[in-house]
Design a protein around this motif. Structure first.
Motif: not given
Length: 174
Positions: A127-131
């Protein structure tokens, strides 16, 4: 954790890195979290605790044991016992653990939602941090971080109304 529980009911999720690098830290963390849980319970707060243990490695992936979510517990001594029984192994993917915890845990209606996220590594994962941050904010979860001086960890605490503490202070590395 210095803020009061507004509703008198708290669903607390401990998202704990149980990778190899946490072997020395885990007993200090268990003591710190145990002290915190007892303090919350003594204030008469309707407390429910879920422990999310995360690690990464081929064998854990094959066994589907990379991220393990406990059943809800109301007795702080059972939580402490679980934390003290942890054997630290493998690597970690914190972003995936935070995502899974926010996505899968069912919170009680009307309960304050808090995560205590504990790690000694920079975050990584599929997962991406912003997600992850977006999901946690949409779910109304306040995150307290015991971790590294890393931009994401500090932002996660600040942007959800939580607090950030350096792990080295909690485990007495001063």
């Amino acid at each position: 954790i210095g803020r009061s529980v507004g509703s008198g009911k708290l669903d607390l999720v401990l998202v704990v890195d149980v990778s190899e690098s946490m072997s020395d830290e885990i007993r200090y963390i268990a003591g710190h979290l145990g002290w915190m849980l007892k303090g919350i319970a003594e204030r008469g707060i309707d407390l429910r605790v879920i422990v999310v243990r995360f690690r990464h490695g081929r064998i854990y992936a094959l066994l589907r044991r990379e991220i393990v979510i406990s059943k809800p517990m109301v007795d702080p001594s059972k939580v402490i016992k679980l934390l003290r029984s942890i054997k630290c192994r493998g690597d970690e993917r914190a972003l995936d653990a935070l995502w899974k915890a926010a996505e899968e845990i069912e919170f009680r209606p009307g309960a304050d939602r808090w995560f205590v996220f504990v790690t000694d590594e920079a975050v990584s994962g599929e997962r991406r941090p912003y997600e992850v941050l977006d999901l946690i904010r949409r779910k109304g979860i306040r995150v307290y971080v015991i971790g590294l001086n890393e931009p994401f960890q500090k932002a996660l605490a600040r942007l959800t109304g939580g607090e950030w503490r350096p792990i080295w202070k909690v485990v007495n590395y001063e």
